[in-house]
Design an enzyme around this catalytic site. Structure first.
Site, PDB file in Angstrom:
ATOM      1  N   CYS A   1       0.802  -1.233   0.000  1.00  0.00           N
ATOM      2  CA  CYS A   1       0.000   0.000   0.000  1.00  0.00           C
ATOM      3  C   CYS A   1       0.828   1.273   0.000  1.00  0.00           C
ATOM      4  CB  CYS A   1      -0.904   0.043   1.233  1.00  0.00           C
ATOM      5  SG  CYS A   1      -2.148  -1.237   1.334  1.00  0.00           S
TER       6      CYS A   1
ATOM      7  N   SER B   1      20.473 -21.945   8.609  1.00  0.00           N
ATOM      8  CA  SER B   1      21.815 -22.370   9.027  1.00  0.00           C
ATOM      9  C   SER B   1      22.787 -22.352   7.856  1.00  0.00           C
ATOM     10  CB  SER B   1      21.766 -23.767   9.638  1.00  0.00           C
ATOM     11  OG  SER B   1      21.468 -24.726   8.645  1.00  0.00           O
TER      12      SER B   1
ATOM     13  N   ASP C   1      23.133 -18.778  -2.952  1.00  0.00           N
ATOM     14  CA  ASP C   1      24.120 -17.760  -3.305  1.00  0.00           C
ATOM     15  C   ASP C   1      25.480 -18.058  -2.689  1.00  0.00           C
ATOM     16  OD1 ASP C   1      22.664 -16.016  -4.951  1.00  0.00           O
ATOM     17  OD2 ASP C   1      21.681 -15.107  -3.225  1.00  0.00           O
TER      18      ASP C   1
ATOM     19  N   LEU D   1      27.060 -32.967   8.259  1.00  0.00           N
ATOM     20  CA  LEU D   1      28.004 -31.861   8.091  1.00  0.00           C
ATOM     21  C   LEU D   1      28.138 -31.174   9.447  1.00  0.00           C
ATOM     22  CD1 LEU D   1      29.720 -29.887   6.445  1.00  0.00           C
ATOM     23  CD2 LEU D   1      27.625 -28.680   5.830  1.00  0.00           C
TER      24      LEU D   1
ATOM     25  N   GLU E   1      -6.123   6.070  -7.656  1.00  0.00           N
ATOM     26  CA  GLU E   1      -5.552   5.345  -8.797  1.00  0.00           C
ATOM     27  C   GLU E   1      -4.539   6.143  -9.612  1.00  0.00           C
ATOM     28  OE1 GLU E   1      -8.842   2.615 -10.705  1.00  0.00           O
ATOM     29  OE2 GLU E   1      -9.619   4.622 -10.352  1.00  0.00           O
TER      30      GLU E   1
END
Length: 1363
Positions: A156, A356, A369, A413, A1272
């Site tokens: 908004c 994690s 990434d 791991l 609008e």
């Protein structure tokens, strides 16, 4: 260790808002969000998406670490947090921060008083993100504040007022740190307005704010501290109906568990496993939570690097690396810097706080990434299984793709070792995503090079890419080939070709362009080449040339900065009474309640005794016959009450508003993916959804399946009527012009993405067939009408109630009526209350959105830039039913001229009937599309004539009192004023000169600027659609209850109506209350649409108040010194009615489509916007640098609300024109069905400098208090960013000698920008495509018997075929 042998925790203990919670039956599948809302009735925390992508459900989690004796506060998404993970934690929700019953917190107060909430649905999440930051940093920097909000979406406000509230907590002066035209951004006020005008630039007063006092916050529960310090850690086991949760405390125990349950995932933040289970149907009977194991939380510096535990959160890793970079020499921290670079934009703060480090790696998702840079940097993974520990290079787990089994199911791991960088070693990480922050990447990369000492000879090279295929991939052969080469342009050219050859990208399944990914891959390597070349020069300037100066700027990524903003409006006159609120920036009446979470939305309503939850079963086919529906398995499901089908509809299942029907339940065939076939009602939302997934529908495909406009044209599939507007003699005009251009533009659709999904509660009253409906809708009367028709009862038995709506934008009218009918039919059949709250995914699949457009145009013009003839055709994708598509097409024709007088004009509009969900009304209603088409051909004419776009705009703009193309009179005086003021206040010409200079000095980054005028006609073309009514009661204590037919959905209509009543009755606003909009108080109310809510309802409220005042006049005359309360008591004693209805019959609007003329609009709103952008030519990424908006809105009733509407609409427009891209499969299945895939603008997308000025001394005789409807109009001005981007791309193309004529479609994404900034890298990709295609044809040639055809074809394939 076997599951049965694990110690069992009898109960889950945690705190919520200082209250102890003991849960004896903790279910591992229950998330904190549903627990808060359904079990604890804390509804301030909102459901927005369920996937951690919007921030509406943000809470603060606090934990105590006995070793350091420190309390950690962090924000998190409640929708992803399993309650089982909260053992020993304290949860703070928005209710715990402050409330109107106790004390409002400064964050809540400032957010409300700075006008930072409109619909209010996202506000609790915003409050919690800011609050958590302040708990950790009472005086945060602006960078910290911006980062804290990166994971929160608002549809908004456009974010500016939220950030204004944030700035009041920041310690430093928020300044741009640079001088523009010799002045700092904070000195710009003098330039922005005439000092003789009585204007104001302040929408709130900081003097009102209570100070932030950190000593007044909730303390961490002492009992949890004692538990953490004194209780021995023990394994926690929680059994749910389907899933068991085990939280071990030692590594050995974890390894035993993994040996016993090798397929059980390890869950720390639940940011990967959670969405898989929730959205992708993945099921795990056992979940292992290792977060409490010390070995997995290790932090250890060694001689050769840093070892981090796999359970460390990404936020913790970010902080550790930041500290390490500050502590160690630059030469050792290049890996750390590259990893940190990716962490800054990976998810939002809420995700990073719980996700994690190890989970990101072990999931091996191509969208990680971190994985490419960690793998390229020779990071090592420390693995353990029962009886064995080993260390492997991270690159090993990506060695042979997604099927890699380097890590066995039993292995865990434990930690990750990140090495220090060495002398002569350079590391970098890159990413490009649909949005710069909190977005999964399209492509990312990690690269590392090590040189022979003192040389530029490559000793070792690593290149890894993500986002390209199913997992991270290594360009191993490329790296081996280039080892031993010099770091020069010959190596660069070879590297790009080798990478493209080695990493073959499959055809994308989700609509992404493979060419773009390939271009990014080579562009990233080139960027790495530049970075390393520059570093080599820094090391030894004598031997290494470095890079040209004009290339340097591309080495700096775009950063998100706290924006500077100014809002200018005309102050009220000195003669206006201080009590009169009209014209003042009054806070939204629900603003404080929004910020405290006390504002009630549909799903916040308390549960009704015996209520059922409904889940829709939708079509998976775009066009098919329903052969059979098998509900047997669904009916066996836990908690299932019944299945509702078309046979249960007592009366109307189809509604004929036009020739084709709107349909509640599919009867014999389905006409789009997402059409409701049947529904399941059950005792809980979870049970209903589980059962709905078990309904089996057999289909028989029908032809044709029409999805696109092109396919609709081919099959002549249209809704009637087709519309045309024409003026002048178009054909004759084309014969006399100097030039003619023809073009085409495609404009994609847009989802409403209101924060509150479609929501309704149907409650049968038990007698006389009465039913209460609580619905999130813009149009209660149509809900009442459709539900009554579907149940076969009179409308007077159906009572529809609306308190407020969490955003709508046109999307909660007809579609909501159909969904409400589904709920009502279910309630009618079961005689129980039925709650239907669509998930975000279902909402996006079931409902339509803004209409995609294809426009074809032919424009005739003179050499001096005068446009004299336009012939255009608009094709509108209406979807599978008419909805309001024909009206949208009509409006697009009526408003297509925008600000320009075109003497000879012909335009057709065709609404295509396709097999997509029916598209519907959306803010702007056709004008954002047709206006963009017009501005596109304006720009094309500029290209052709060699004149600037602003010159073409000025030449063709309406200049004097004249008629529009549908013969309505127009006075364009304020249009010209807006244009001239925007030119002046934006310093357009001096900035144009500065941009030209910047572009000369920068090759890989370019800036662009555009200024766009706007004429936005106000009206709904039909008088009866603008009628309105109000009901005002005065009680004997003097308080006033106000009701009207308008709906509060963020535009502040109730606030404005109270302002109107306050002025008319001459009493303070505090005496007036608005309860709800209901069909029981105001019947037959028109929809709150077309920016008309305040105009029409304001007139009705004024009428009612004047009626009451008229009745009170004799009493006031007798006692002129009396008080309001005296007069009311006396009126009651005299039996004067203290209740009155007010009525407004509507505007006298009409349109004759046969004649092509009429008076469809009451007045015009004018505006202009100037935007400046900067693009990265290597990636297509861009940054919005500055926007100046001038808007003529008459005399504003509430400048704070109106400016908020302008800004919010503008940012939503940026979304349509530059970001929000819908992607479908070839079968009509929507891919972009949530915030993970569908990107609306976030904090990072608003302009760095943002100015909005309301045109002074403007009057409007047609609306209440000379105001104008503003909801609008600002949307279209977002296209100024589109054309600024086009300007930047034009600069690139001119510099590179590329074709001057080029077409850009909407949304103008990074992919399109990159494709149009053609260079050596896009050429290499095209050559690669040519080679691949040629090879494919050669292979096919061998297989084909018809060999001669290909022999003739192959010699003719050249690069030109693919350019």
């Amino acid at each position: 260790m076997a599951l049965q042998g694990a110690a069992v925790a009898e109960e889950l203990v945690f705190y919520v808002n200082g209250r102890k919670i003991i849960e004896k039956n903790a279910d591992p599948e229950q998330m904190l969000l549903s627990y808060l809302r359904k079990r604890l009735c804390l509804t301030g925390t909102k459901y927005g998406c369920g996937g951690g992508g919007c921030g509406a459900c943000t809470v603060m989690i606090s934990t105590y670490e006995p070793a350091s004796k420190k309390i950690r506060h962090y924000s998190a998404n409640a929708c992803l947090l399993p309650i089982c993970s909260l053992y020993g934690a304290a949860v703070t929700t928005v209710e715990g921060v402050g409330s109107t019953k106790t004390r409002i917190h400064p964050v809540q107060e400032r957010l409300a008083k700075c006008h930072g909430s409109q619909c209010g649905f996202c506000t609790p999440g915003m409050v919690m993100s800011i609050y958590t930051l302040l708990r950790n940093h009472p005086e945060p920097t602006s960078e910290q504040m911006i980062a804290a909000l990166a994971g929160n979406l608002c549809r908004c406000t456009g974010y500016r007022p939220i950030l204004d509230a944030c700035k009041t907590f920041c310690k430093e002066s928020i300044c741009c740190q640079r001088k523009a035209n010799g002045k700092c951004c904070l000195d710009r006020k003098d330039d922005l307005f005439d000092n003789e005008e009585k204007v104001s630039t302040s929408l709130f007063s900081t003097d009102e704010f209570q100070p932030l006092d950190p000593t007044q916050e909730l303390i961490f529960p002492p009992e949890l501290m004692r538990m953490a310090e004194n209780q021995p850690k023990r394994t926690l086991v929680f059994h749910g109906d389907r899933v068991t949760w085990i939280s071990p405390v030692s590594l050995d125990e974890l390894l035993d568990l993994k040996a016993a349950h090798p397929k059980a995932p390890l869950v720390v933040g639940n940011t990967s496993v959670g969405p898989d289970m929730k959205f992708r149907g993945v099921f795990h009977p056992v979940l292992i939570a290792p977060a409490r194991i010390p070995d997995l939380n290790v932090l250890k510096y060694t001689n050769d690097g840093l070892t981090l535990g796999a359970a460390c959160s990404l936020s913790l890793v970010k902080d550790i690396l930041t500290n390490a970079i500050a502590e160690f020499p630059e030469e050792k921290t290049r890996v750390f810097c590259a990893v940190l670079q990716q962490l800054r934009t990976l998810g939002g703060e809420q995700i990073r706080n719980v996700a994690s480090f190890g989970g990101n790696i072990i999931s091996r998702k191509s969208t990680s990434d971190l994985n490419p840079v960690l793998a390229a940097s020779n990071c090592m993974l420390n693995l353990a299984s029962r009886g064995q520990k080993r260390q492997i290079p991270m690159s090993d787990i990506f060695a042979d793709g997604v099927g890699n089994n380097t890590i066995t199911p039993e292995e865990v791991l434990v930690s990750i070792h990140i090495p220090y960088s060495r002398k002569g070693e350079y590391v970098a990480a890159f990413r490009q995503a649909p949005r710069r922050e909190n977005a999964l990447p399209i492509t990312n990369a990690g690269m590392r090079v090590l040189f022979e000492e003192g040389t530029d000879i490559i000793k070792d090279l690593s290149i890894f890419y993500g986002g390209a295929v199913l997992t991270t991939v290594c360009a191993k052969q490329t790296c081996e080939t280039l080892t031993g080469r010099h770091w020069n342009e010959q190596m660069l050219d070879e590297a790009c070709r080798l990478v493209l050859k080695e990493i073959a990208l499959p055809g994308s399944a989700d609509g992404e362009n493979v060419d773009y990914k390939k271009t990014l891959m080579v562009s990233f390597f080139y960027r790495f080449f530049l970075e390393v070349s520059q570093s080599l020069k820094t090391m030894d300037p004598c031997h290494f040339p470095g890079i040209p100066m004009e290339y340097g700027s591309v080495l700096q990524d775009f950063k998100t900065r706290m924006p500077q903003s100014i809002q200018i409006y005309q102050d009220v006159g000195l003669s206006q009474s201080p009590q009169d609120p009209v014209g003042r920036p009054i806070m939204h009446q629900s603003g404080i309640k929004h910020a405290t979470g006390e504002a009630v939305y549909i799903d916040d309503l308390p549960s009704v005794d015996g209520e059922l939850f409904l889940a829709a079963v939708t079509s998976s086919r775009a066009h098919a016959k329903i052969v059979s529906i098998d509900t047997s398995e669904a009916l066996k499901g836990a908690g299932v009450f019944d299945v509702i089908t078309v046979r249960d509809v007592p009366a109307a299942n189809e509604f004929y508003f036009f020739d084709d029907p709107e349909i509640i339940f599919a009867r014999n065939e389905v006409i789009c993916v997402g059409q409701i076939v049947c529904a399941v009602v059950a005792d809980s939302n979870v049970h209903a959804k589980q059962a709905a997934a078990k309904v089996k529908i057999e289909y028989e495909m029908l032809e044709p399946v029409i999805l696109t406009i092109e396919e609709a044209i081919k099959h002549n599939s249209f809704f009637e009527p087709k519309r045309k507007l024409e003026q002048g003699n178009v054909d004759e005009a084309f014969e006399t012009v100097d030039n003619i251009i023809e073009g085409e533009i495609c404009i994609g659709g847009q989802k409403h993405f209101y924060m509150e999904t479609q929501s309704m509660l149907a409650v049968p009253k038990g007698e006389d067939e009465e039913m209460d409906l609580y619905v999130s809708t813009q149009h209660p009367a149509i809900i009442q009408e459709m539900v009554a028709a579907s149940l076969g009862v009179p409308a007077n038995r159906i009572m529809c109630h609306v308190k407020r709506v969490g955003g709508a934008f046109g999307g909660k009218i007809l579609r909501t009526g159909l969904l409400a009918s589904v709920a009502a039919v279910a309630a009618n059949k079961t005689s129980r209350a039925v709650r239907l709250i669509l998930s975000r995914e279902d909402d996006m699949v079931i409902t339509g959105g803004r209409h995609p457009f294809i426009a074809k145009y032919k424009v005739g013009f003179m050499n001096d830039g005068r446009i004299t003839a336009v012939d255009a055709k608009y094709y509108v994708n209406g979807g599978c039913t008419p909805d309001e598509s024909v009206l949208v097409a009509e409006v697009s024709l009526l408003k297509m001229d925008n600000a320009y007088k075109i003497p000879n004009l012909r335009c057709w509009a065709y609404v295509c009937k396709t097999n997509l969900p029916s598209n519907t009304a959306f803010r702007g209603f056709g004008f954002p599309q047709s206006g963009l088409v017009t501005e596109t051909w304006i720009t094309d004419v500029a290209d052709k004539t060699g004149l600037s776009p602003e010159k073409i705009r000025e030449i063709n703009m309406y200049k004097k009192n004249e008629q529009t193309h549908f013969k309505q009179k127009l006075d364009p005086q304020n249009l010209i004023r807006c244009w001239n003021e925007c030119m002046e206040k934006s310093a357009y010409y001096s900035r144009r000169t500065a941009i030209n200079e910047f572009n000369k000095q920068n090759y890989w980054k370019k800036r662009g600027i555009a200024i766009v005028p706007m004429k936005f006609p106000f009206g709904v073309s039909t008088p009866y659609l603008s009628q309105a009514a109000a009901l005002v009661h005065i009680y004997t204590d003097g308080s006033v209850l106000l009701t009207h037919g308008g709906i509060e959905m963020g535009q502040g209509i109730h606030t404005k109506m109270i302002q109107v009543a306050s002025r008319e009755l001459n009493i303070p606003m505090s005496c007036i209350h608005f309860c709800e909009t209901s069909t029981t108080t105001v019947p037959n109310a028109c929809a709150s649409i077309a920016s008309a809510g305040t105009d029409v309802n304001g007139m009705a409220v004024k009428d009612a108040c004047q009626t009451l005042l008229e009745r009170l006049q004799p009493i006031i005359k007798k006692n002129p010194t009396g008080t309001w309360n005296d007069w009311i008591k006396e009126a009651f004693k005299q039996s004067v009615s203290l209740s009155a209805t007010g009525y407004f019959r509507g505007y006298n609007e009409y349109m004759d489509w046969e004649k092509g003329e009429g008076h469809p609009f009451t007045y015009f709103i004018f505006g202009a916007a100037c935007s400046e952008v900067e693009i990265n030519c290597l990636t297509g990424d861009h940054k919005n640098l500055r926007t100046d908006i001038i808007m003529d809105i008459g005399c504003s009733i509430n400048p704070a609300v109106d400016i908020g509407q302008i800004e919010g609409a503008f940012i939503q427009g940026i979304g349509l024109y530059t970001m929000e891209e819908l992607k479908y499969s070839s079968e009509g299945v929507l891919y972009t069905r949530g915030p993970d895939q569908y990107k609306i603008p976030a904090v990072c997308d608003i302009p760095e400098q943002f100015s909005v000025s309301l045109l002074s001394s403007s009057q409007n005789p047609y609306a209440i208090y000379a105001s104008k409807g503003i909801g609008e109009a600002g949307f279209f001005l977002g296209c100024s960013v589109f054309f600024a981007l086009r300007d930047a791309v034009t600069s690139v193309r001119n510099e590179r000698g590329l074709n001057k004529t080029f077409a850009l479609n909407s949304p103008l994404t990074a992919e399109q920008i990159r494709a149009n900034c053609a260079d050596a890298f896009t050429d290499i990709v095209r050559e690669d495509l040519l080679i691949s295609t040629t090879q494919m044809l050669q292979e096919r040639k061998v297989r084909m018997k018809c060999k001669g055809m290909l022999d003739n074809l192959l010699p003719h394939i050249t690069l030109n075929n693919f350019i």
